[in-house]
Scaffold this motif. Structure first.
Motif, short mmCIF file in Angstrom:
data_model
loop_
_atom_site.label_atom_id
_atom_site.label_comp_id
_atom_site.label_asym_id
_atom_site.label_seq_id
_atom_site.Cartn_x
_atom_site.Cartn_y
_atom_site.Cartn_z
N ALA A 16 0.84 -1.21 0.00
CA ALA A 16 0.00 0.00 0.00
C ALA A 16 0.87 1.26 0.00
CB ALA A 16 -0.93 -0.01 1.22
N TRP A 33 1.39 4.96 -1.99
CA TRP A 33 1.33 6.26 -1.33
C TRP A 33 2.57 7.10 -1.63
CZ3 TRP A 33 -0.29 4.61 4.36
CH2 TRP A 33 -1.50 3.90 4.28
N PRO A 42 -7.00 5.89 -2.15
CA PRO A 42 -5.83 5.77 -1.27
C PRO A 42 -5.80 6.84 -0.17
CG PRO A 42 -5.16 6.31 -3.53
CD PRO A 42 -6.61 6.04 -3.56
N THR A 56 -6.56 1.13 -0.86
CA THR A 56 -5.42 1.48 -1.71
C THR A 56 -5.38 0.58 -2.94
OG1 THR A 56 -4.22 2.14 0.27
CG2 THR A 56 -2.93 1.88 -1.73
#
Lengths: 188, 565
Positions: free
Chosen positions: B249, B253, B355, B402
């Motif tokens: 994830a 990001w 996300p 996400t």
């Protein structure tokens, strides 16, 4: 020079009686945590001695070999089970531990590591890896207590500690043997 | 190697990469990722439906028949979502990214990934059939002495070996790229992939040993099994798996989201340091799942606390990095004042919204995790629905949202199609439904957990005990949340397969943000993966040697297999 101060602080911290007794109460923490930390404290303090006594190091440790031999000797000495017992029962030996590991192992290691060639580095690494396997085997297989102060289970745990460290060293050595030096300039 | 050869390699490598980036993913690599994604989202559909059944049964609204009971459904739900969905998505996603950043997959690597794919599919069939036959209702943690059919464990072993094939495939591809690009850093996305696959491999060694032991035990070749050792080996993997999802994830990001919002990514060096720290400090964190297990000493509990909180440190760095990038980008886009930059972020873009909500959910999720790490607090919530609420917030929201956000550009990218504004709207609606569903479900689980409602237990009023009856209103909220979530699942699965086969043709880019300018030079030591792996192994030894020796040497008599259902 900041590092040297941290090194001294670490040494003093390790020498506080409750700290020393906590780390010495478990065999694997005595040998695999307190002792390496003492060596690290010396390793950090080395720049102080190097700057104060440049001639001494130049004269006695010109090519790094005497220093690395001294380091090896001190380390091997503290791997002997009897020495741990002595440190716990005799104050003078305990004091010797707090002097020898930082100043006779940590300091010479820092001074020598950059002086010795890559071949010598490899030899040192391989010797210690082999030694760790042997010590691991000894501590796991010994059917009786090797130290009066520690139980058999502590001893077996320490043996596995040695074994896993030796395996980690071996993996690192294999990794070094396989990588192409030109592509990633990794040194020991 | 002489310098001309190096130069030639460089030119060859960079040409191949450039053409790959311009032309998009090759059809063979695309097919691989498409297959992985298809399995992942089919698993989501089935697992999600089973989750709804569970939620309704747990709220007392539905009684599942004896031939398809709560514990069977719970086991299948866990295996399908926790193992299959995440593993297939992670591998598909990283393989597409490796193909993009490294200039295509090597033919032998692609073959390895396919072998891995089929091993996992066969393993899945092996694992699911005993569950359907009610011969493996051991829940996805398969704690002994509950014994499943040996074929269930064989299935799990096949899945693990399949994952290993993919891990080694990734290592081979990255090593080859480094050979062709001497002196260059591993591209950041491939760096994340390396971290994830290193953890996947080393983290699953313990559970493989456990599963092999359980196979022998459930076949009857071995009379007893060391229960506490098995649980310890399981959690050495289980906890690592949690962080594998987390790292997957955060790869989005750090690398993808900044590009989507039109910014640059955070410091390259710090990003790499976060990955290295996560890899090194991860595996011994597993003990915090066993805080209330008997036979775990005080010292060990203290060690687990230290190791668990040390994983919190890179997470806080991540939180800082993400907000930093958002603020900087928002201000660049004209945001004024203390929080004006928030308004400038593209909230109407599902690739950002999903996300972003995932990140926001991670604030309470991470805080709850830290609370659970404390021995005393854990004793309050350990066997309650609080824990279930916690991982529905971490995995079910932070990670999965996400993944959903990723799917809205990854699926069009591999299918050579585009995300239409209409599909974007569908995505926004899906994200909102999912968020609301989780808010109800996870919120209710946390609360009712604090009131004492147990986890891993089907609906019961304990003979109409007043306390147990007091849980009922919260359990209704749980069921409402579950119902919203199944709508979210249906929309998501529809969106994925629509984008895969029916969306308008076109080119979609693989969004990788550039590093900040002026970029400080990333030090070469970050690429010393061999060293990081060795340090990781040393940390693992420090964490595990003492307890594991104790668990083996001082073991109580082992346990024969039990079938409790």
């Amino acid at each position: 020079m900041k590092q040297s101060k941290y090194g001294l602080a670490l040494l003093l911290f390790m020498a506080i009686p409750p700290m020393a007794s906590v780390l010495e109460s478990i065999m694997i923490m005595h040998m695999h945590m307190q002792m390496p930390l003492l060596v690290i404290s010396g390793f950090l303090m080395a720049p102080f001695f190097q700057s104060k006594l440049p001639k001494f190091f130049a004269k006695w440790n010109e090519d790094g070999i005497p220093g690395i031999l001294l380091f090896t000797l001190v380390m091997v000495y503290w791997m002997i089970p009897k020495t741990m017992d002595d440190a716990l029962t005799t104050t003078s030996v305990e004091l010797f531990k707090f002097i020898s590991l930082p100043f006779l192992a940590g300091v010479p290691l820092r001074d020598s590591w950059n002086k010795i060639g890559s071949g010598s580095k490899k030899i040192v690494f391989i010797v210690f890896t082999a030694l760790f396997y042997v010590m691991g085997f000894l501590y796991i297989k010994a059917p009786i207590q090797l130290c009066n102060n520690y139980l058999l289970i502590d001893q077996i745990t320490l043996g596995w500690g040695y074994m896993t460290m030796a395996i980690c060293f071996s993996i690192y050595l294999i990794y070094l043997a396989f990588i192409d030096k030109q592509e990633s300039p990794i040194q020991l | 190697m002489n310098s001309t050869a190096i130069k030639e390699k460089k030119i060859k490598g960079s040409l191949k990469e450039k053409s790959q980036k311009l032309m998009g993913i090759g059809p063979e690599d695309a097919k691989l990722t498409k297959s992985y994604m298809a399995v992942a989202f089919i698993a989501l559909l089935i697992g999600g439906a089973l989750g709804l059944l569970q939620g309704l049964e747990r709220a007392g609204l539905l009684q599942l028949p004896h031939w398809f009971n709560y514990y069977q459904v719970l086991t299948a739900h866990g295996v399908l979502l926790v193992l299959v969905l995440t593993a297939f998505f992670t591998i598909g996603y990283f393989y597409a990214g490796l193909s993009h950043t490294l200039g295509g997959l090597l033919p032998q690597v692609r073959k390895m990934a396919w072998i891995g794919f089929w091993m996992k599919v066969v393993g899945l069939v092996f694992a699911v059939v005993p569950i359907i036959q009610n011969k493996a209702s051991v829940l996805y943690t398969f704690y002994p002495p509950m014994a499943a059919s040996p074929y269930f464990y064989i299935g799990l072993a096949l899945i693990v070996i399949g994952v290993w094939m993919c891990a080694f495939g990734a290592f081979i591809n990255i090593a080859k790229w480094r050979k062709q690009n001497p002196g260059k850093h591993i591209p950041i996305f491939a760096f994340f992939a390396t971290g994830v696959f290193v953890l996947l491999f080393f983290g699953s060694i313990g559970v493989t040993i456990e599963v092999l032991t359980l196979i022998a035990w459930s076949f009857g070749w071995k009379a007893t099994v060391n229960v506490l050792l098995s649980r310890t080996l399981f959690w050495s993997f289980g906890h690592t798996l949690v962080n594998i999802w987390y790292m997957t994830a955060i790869s989005a990001w750090y690398v993808i989201v900044p590009k989507i919002i039109g910014g640059r990514r955070f410091s390259d060096t710090l990003t790499r340091v976060v990955i290295i720290l996560l890899v090194i400090s991860n595996i011994p964190g597993g003990f915090h799942h066993q805080i209330v297990d008997p036979g775990m000493s005080q010292t060990l509990k203290f060690l687990h606390l230290f190791m668990s909180l040390s994983i919190g440190f890179p997470s806080l760095m991540t939180a800082f990095a993400c907000v930093y990038v958002f603020e900087k980008t928002g201000r660049k886009l004209g945001g004024k004042g203390l929080f004006g930059w928030l308004k400038k972020l593209p909230w109407g873009d599902v690739r950002f919204l999903a996300p972003m909500i995932a990140m926001i959910a991670f604030i309470p999720a991470g805080a709850g995790g830290i609370a659970q790490t404390s021995n005393q607090l854990n004793q309050v919530v350990h066997n309650t629905l609080w824990v279930v609420g916690h991982f529905h917030l971490t995995v079910g929201t932070s990670v999965i949202l996400t993944f959903f956000g990723i799917s809205y550009w990854l699926i069009p990218y591999i299918s050579k199609r585009v995300l239409t504004p209409r599909m974007n709207k569908v995505g926004i609606v899906q994200t909102i439904i999912w968020t609301l569903g989780m808010l109800f479900m996870s919120g209710a689980m946390h609360w009712v957990g604090l009131l004492g409602s147990p986890r891993r237990t089907s609906y019961t009023t304990y003979g109409n005990n007043a306390t147990a009856l007091g849980w009922d209103p919260y359990l209704i909220f749980l069921a409402v949340g579950g119902t919203l979530l199944i709508i979210g699942v249906l929309i998501q699965v529809f969106a994925v397969f629509h984008m895969m086969f029916f969306a308008p043709k076109g080119e979609t880019e693989f969004p990788i943000a550039e590093a900040e300018e002026p970029e400080e030079k990333t030090p070469m030591w970050t690429d010393r993966w061999g060293l990081w792996i060795v340090i990781m192994l040393i940390v693992v030894s420090m964490g595990y040697v003492v307890p594991v020796v104790d668990l083996i040497v001082n073991a109580p008599p082992g346990s024969p297999p039990f079938i409790t259902w």
